[in-house]
Write a protein that holds these residues in place. Structure first.
Motif, PDB file in Angstrom:
ATOM      1  N   VAL A 240      64.269  -0.918  31.241  1.00 20.11           N
ATOM      2  CA  VAL A 240      63.319  -0.084  31.675  1.00 20.11           C
ATOM      3  C   VAL A 240      62.152  -0.101  30.744  1.00 20.11           C
ATOM      4  N   SER A 241      60.881   0.437  31.300  1.00 20.64           N
ATOM      5  CA  SER A 241      59.676   0.260  30.578  1.00 20.64           C
ATOM      6  C   SER A 241      59.894   1.812  29.614  1.00 20.64           C
ATOM      7  N   SER A 242      58.876   1.742  28.677  1.00 21.55           N
ATOM      8  CA  SER A 242      58.557   2.897  27.867  1.00 21.55           C
ATOM      9  C   SER A 242      57.927   3.947  28.386  1.00 21.55           C
ATOM     10  N   ILE A 243      58.745   4.604  29.529  1.00 19.21           N
ATOM     11  CA  ILE A 243      57.967   5.585  30.035  1.00 19.21           C
ATOM     12  C   ILE A 243      58.462   6.948  29.703  1.00 19.21           C
ATOM     13  N   SER A 244      57.873   8.094  29.912  1.00 19.45           N
ATOM     14  CA  SER A 244      58.307   9.474  29.908  1.00 19.45           C
ATOM     15  C   SER A 244      58.505   9.799  28.303  1.00 19.45           C
ATOM     16  N   ILE A 245      59.835  10.176  28.033  1.00 16.68           N
ATOM     17  CA  ILE A 245      60.380  10.492  26.769  1.00 16.68           C
ATOM     18  C   ILE A 245      60.807   9.320  26.074  1.00 16.68           C
ATOM     19  N   ILE A 246      61.228   8.234  26.592  1.00 20.25           N
ATOM     20  CA  ILE A 246      61.927   7.069  26.103  1.00 20.25           C
ATOM     21  C   ILE A 246      61.535   6.703  24.890  1.00 20.25           C
ATOM     22  N   PRO A 247      60.001   6.517  24.421  1.00 16.23           N
ATOM     23  CA  PRO A 247      59.791   5.981  23.144  1.00 16.23           C
ATOM     24  C   PRO A 247      59.951   6.878  22.028  1.00 16.23           C
ATOM     25  N   VAL A 248      59.741   8.253  22.488  1.00 12.75           N
ATOM     26  CA  VAL A 248      59.705   9.496  21.405  1.00 12.75           C
ATOM     27  C   VAL A 248      61.158   9.205  21.020  1.00 12.75           C
ATOM     28  N   VAL A 249      62.265   9.091  21.748  1.00 12.24           N
ATOM     29  CA  VAL A 249      63.489   9.107  21.387  1.00 12.24           C
ATOM     30  C   VAL A 249      63.935   8.012  20.468  1.00 12.24           C
ATOM     31  N   TYR A 250      63.495   6.753  21.017  1.00 17.53           N
ATOM     32  CA  TYR A 250      63.933   5.647  20.234  1.00 17.53           C
ATOM     33  C   TYR A 250      63.129   5.401  18.581  1.00 17.53           C
ATOM     34  N   TRP A 251      61.973   6.030  18.715  1.00 20.22           N
ATOM     35  CA  TRP A 251      61.353   6.207  17.511  1.00 20.22           C
ATOM     36  C   TRP A 251      61.985   7.154  16.429  1.00 20.22           C
ATOM     37  N   SER A 252      62.279   8.070  17.058  1.00 15.50           N
ATOM     38  CA  SER A 252      62.975   9.173  16.202  1.00 15.50           C
ATOM     39  C   SER A 252      64.425   8.803  15.745  1.00 15.50           C
ATOM     40  N   VAL A 253      65.366   8.023  16.719  1.00 12.53           N
ATOM     41  CA  VAL A 253      66.562   7.595  16.126  1.00 12.53           C
ATOM     42  C   VAL A 253      66.479   6.425  15.158  1.00 12.53           C
ATOM     43  N   ALA A 254      65.376   5.632  15.248  1.00 13.45           N
ATOM     44  CA  ALA A 254      64.985   4.732  14.067  1.00 13.45           C
ATOM     45  C   ALA A 254      64.821   5.378  12.825  1.00 13.45           C
ATOM     46  N   GLY A 255      64.035   6.603  13.059  1.00 18.62           N
ATOM     47  CA  GLY A 255      63.587   7.208  11.635  1.00 18.62           C
ATOM     48  C   GLY A 255      65.076   7.836  10.983  1.00 18.62           C
ATOM     49  N   ILE A 256      65.898   8.196  12.063  1.00 17.88           N
ATOM     50  CA  ILE A 256      67.051   8.920  11.483  1.00 17.88           C
ATOM     51  C   ILE A 256      68.115   7.891  10.725  1.00 17.88           C
ATOM     52  N   ALA A 257      67.939   6.524  11.314  1.00 20.57           N
ATOM     53  CA  ALA A 257      68.733   5.588  10.661  1.00 20.57           C
ATOM     54  C   ALA A 257      67.889   5.098   9.251  1.00 20.57           C
ATOM     55  N   VAL A 258      66.943   5.106   9.124  1.00 13.57           N
ATOM     56  CA  VAL A 258      66.104   4.776   8.062  1.00 13.57           C
ATOM     57  C   VAL A 258      66.522   5.784   6.969  1.00 13.57           C
ATOM     58  N   ALA A 259      66.498   7.103   7.463  1.00 14.29           N
ATOM     59  CA  ALA A 259      66.969   8.150   6.421  1.00 14.29           C
ATOM     60  C   ALA A 259      68.478   7.946   6.065  1.00 14.29           C
ATOM     61  N   TYR A 260      69.184   7.543   6.821  1.00 16.13           N
ATOM     62  CA  TYR A 260      70.492   7.367   6.705  1.00 16.13           C
ATOM     63  C   TYR A 260      70.769   6.266   5.519  1.00 16.13           C
ATOM     64  N   VAL A 261      69.910   5.029   5.620  1.00 13.54           N
ATOM     65  CA  VAL A 261      70.075   3.999   4.480  1.00 13.54           C
ATOM     66  C   VAL A 261      69.634   4.534   3.239  1.00 13.54           C
ATOM     67  N   GLN A 262      68.465   5.203   3.207  1.00 15.34           N
ATOM     68  CA  GLN A 262      68.020   5.916   1.940  1.00 15.34           C
ATOM     69  C   GLN A 262      69.026   6.778   1.389  1.00 15.34           C
ATOM     70  N   TRP A 263      69.567   7.323   2.108  1.00 15.02           N
ATOM     71  CA  TRP A 263      70.416   8.557   1.495  1.00 15.02           C
ATOM     72  C   TRP A 263      71.984   7.900   1.030  1.00 15.02           C
ATOM     73  N   VAL A 264      72.227   6.654   1.814  1.00 14.58           N
ATOM     74  CA  VAL A 264      73.404   5.801   1.351  1.00 14.58           C
ATOM     75  C   VAL A 264      72.782   5.294  -0.010  1.00 14.58           C
ATOM     76  N   ARG A 265      71.701   4.819  -0.156  1.00 12.38           N
ATOM     77  CA  ARG A 265      71.304   4.250  -1.430  1.00 12.38           C
ATOM     78  C   ARG A 265      71.526   5.112  -2.555  1.00 12.38           C
ATOM     79  N   LEU A 266      71.022   6.399  -2.378  1.00 11.00           N
ATOM     80  CA  LEU A 266      71.403   7.400  -3.678  1.00 11.00           C
ATOM     81  C   LEU A 266      72.542   7.707  -3.938  1.00 11.00           C
ATOM     82  N   GLN A 267      73.250   7.725  -2.858  1.00 11.08           N
ATOM     83  CA  GLN A 267      74.904   8.055  -2.955  1.00 11.08           C
ATOM     84  C   GLN A 267      75.531   7.312  -3.676  1.00 11.08           C
ATOM     85  N   THR A 268      75.193   5.828  -3.375  1.00  9.90           N
ATOM     86  CA  THR A 268      76.123   4.662  -4.106  1.00  9.90           C
ATOM     87  C   THR A 268      75.238   4.313  -5.269  1.00  9.90           C
ATOM     88  N   GLN A 269      74.285   4.693  -5.841  1.00  9.46           N
ATOM     89  CA  GLN A 269      73.159   4.355  -6.816  1.00  9.46           C
ATOM     90  C   GLN A 269      72.820   5.573  -7.541  1.00  9.46           C
TER      91      GLN A 269
END
Length: 501
Positions: A465-494
């Motif tokens: 599917v092309s990036s129409i309607s709400i599609i890109p807003v969702v995948y940029w947000s999901v990517a941001g949540i994943a980045v936040a998770y990686v940084q959170w784990v870094r603080l938990q383990t270090q």
């Protein structure tokens, strides 16, 4: 009674059912006051959308309501997610003056981004311990991609319009990504955000089930009441059934939203204490995923489930059982009532609308020919090439139903490499984070597995599917949540690690 008011009554009833059934479980995960406030805002904005009969009155009243409650909100991304699908993302133009025809195009998601995410952006920038944008590799890749896209706008339009398009990139891409990647800093924040998205998707799922059963698109009349023209929201069928769309505009977009919610639910079901609630929530999301009758999201959801299992314990055994269950269900579908209809709809083995798969195959072949002519930075007139003109459909358009091809055609292989490298870097970050987490931290590990699965599924779905309607807003947000998770784990383990500012 006008159709949009009759639709409003149905929508309120269906949403009340979802919020009532999910309320007990939701308040076990987040404070009850947060759930009630956001739920009431959902109803308030829905009523405003249907009763104001003007997008501008709706926008003013919705802004007032959101500003009135903004100080009580602890997780802006959660509020943004819960309200994201309140109404279709149809755009209207803010009138200009003099030589400027219009200032910008505004829609519901952009309104929420400006009212909810923009203040959160400035608040986060002032908070201690928040990573300065550009310090992380995903930040750099995203910034390079956005700068490339913004610069290439200059070759196809005026300076004024280029500035306008660049502003859209900041609102639609940077704001969701930044607030998601910096605003989630505790495990409770992740629960909050994922729950909000899933609740909003559950409402859409029940609305979609009603549309599928009653052959009535509930939000279509709303656009007429608001005097908004939008090319989407049409009645489309597949296999003799209506394809549900709810507020998504297109069936495949609704399927995409429900697939992402299923990915998030893989985490949430693990922290839900009631087995009955877990099953009801899962069945509702699965049924909601079915009714758009979109095969791309079905494949994406299957990828999510397989990835989630593969990243956990006893992966091979569970994947084998899942595969066997899928294979054994095929002959069963042939004998149960309605099973043959479902088989006909399945991708690759079904017989309904095989021409859509053929179209996508031809699109790949023709697009590669066009890309070879302008490989590095794409072209502005790729749709006018003979190869693309041969792809014109009945609607008189060239539908580039593949986000990756769309990126390569518009901004070339350089843009495509930046786009894919952004997501690949995040996926690699999640994998490394999971390796660092101790085995006994089940909830944190399940969160990472769910985010990994969701992002993998999203990257598969946007291939269809092309990036129409709400599609890109969702995948940029999901990517941001994943980045936040990686940084959170870094603080938990270090424990002694510090965040660069």
């Amino acid at each position: 009674m006008p159709e949009h008011l009759r639709a409003l009554i149905v929508i309120v009833i269906l949403a009340t059912a979802v919020f009532s059934l999910a309320g007990k479980t939701a308040t076990q995960l987040i404070p009850a006051r947060d759930f009630k406030r956001r739920r009431n805002l959902w109803f308030a904005l829905t009523l405003l959308a249907f009763l104001t009969h003007s997008f501008w009155l709706y926008a003013a009243a919705a802004t007032f309501c959101l500003l009135l409650t903004r100080r009580q909100e602890h997780t802006p991304l959660a509020l943004f997610f819960l309200l994201l699908f309140v109404m279709p993302p149809a755009t209207v133009q803010i009138p200009g003056f003099g030589l400027i025809n219009y200032l910008i195009k505004l829609d519901h998601p952009r309104l929420l981004a400006l009212v909810i995410l923009l203040p959160a952006f400035f608040t986060l920038r002032r908070q201690p311990g928040v990573i300065r944008f550009g310090r992380l590799w995903p930040d750099r890749l995203l910034l390079a991609y956005l700068l490339l896209v913004a610069l290439l706008y200059l070759r196809e339009t005026t300076l004024t319009d280029s500035l306008r398009q660049s502003l859209y990139l900041l609102i639609d891409v940077l704001l969701p990504y930044y607030v998601a990647s910096r605003g989630l800093r505790q495990l409770q924040d992740f629960r909050d955000a994922l729950l909000a998205f899933t609740l909003a998707a559950m409402v859409l799922a029940l609305i979609g089930l009603f549309e599928y059963a009653r052959h009535w698109l509930l939000y279509r009349a709303l656009l007429g009441a608001l005097d908004i023209e939008w090319g989407l929201m049409g009645y489309l069928g597949r296999g003799g059934s209506l394809r549900a769309v709810a507020t998504a505009g297109q069936a495949i977009v609704l399927g995409y939203i429900l697939a992402v919610a299923i990915g998030f639910y893989l985490f949430l079901q693990g922290v839900t204490t009631s087995r009955l609630q877990r099953w009801l929530g899962g069945l509702l999301l699965a049924a909601g995923l079915f009714v758009p009758l979109s095969r791309g999201p079905w494949i994406g959801a299957a990828i999510m489930l397989a990835t989630f299992i593969a990243s956990g314990r006893h992966a091979l055994k569970r994947l084998f059982l899942l595969t066997m269950a899928g294979l054994l269900s095929l002959p069963l579908l042939m004998i149960i009532p309605g099973g043959q209809k479902l088989l006909d709809l399945l991708p690759f083995i079904g017989s309904v609308e095989k021409e859509n798969i053929t179209y996508r195959e031809r699109l790949i072949d023709n697009s590669l020919i066009v890309i070879e002519r302008n490989p590095w930075l794409g072209s502005v007139d790729y749709r006018k090439t003979p190869e693309m003109q041969s792809m014109i459909q009945g609607q008189g358009i060239v539908d580039v139903v593949n986000t990756y091809l769309g990126v390569a055609l518009e901004v070339g292989l350089v843009g495509l490499m930046l786009f894919t490298a952004f997501f690949v870097t995040i996926l690699q970050g999640i994998r490394q984070a999971l390796r660092r987490l101790p085995r006994h931290q089940n909830e944190a590990r399940n969160l990472g597995r769910a985010l990994l699965a969701t992002l993998c599924g999203v990257l598969v779905i946007i291939f269809t599917v092309s990036s129409i309607s709400i599609i890109p807003v969702v995948y940029w947000s999901v990517a941001g949540i994943a980045v936040a998770y990686v940084q959170w784990v870094r603080l938990q383990t270090q424990p002694h690690a510090t965040l660069d500012r």
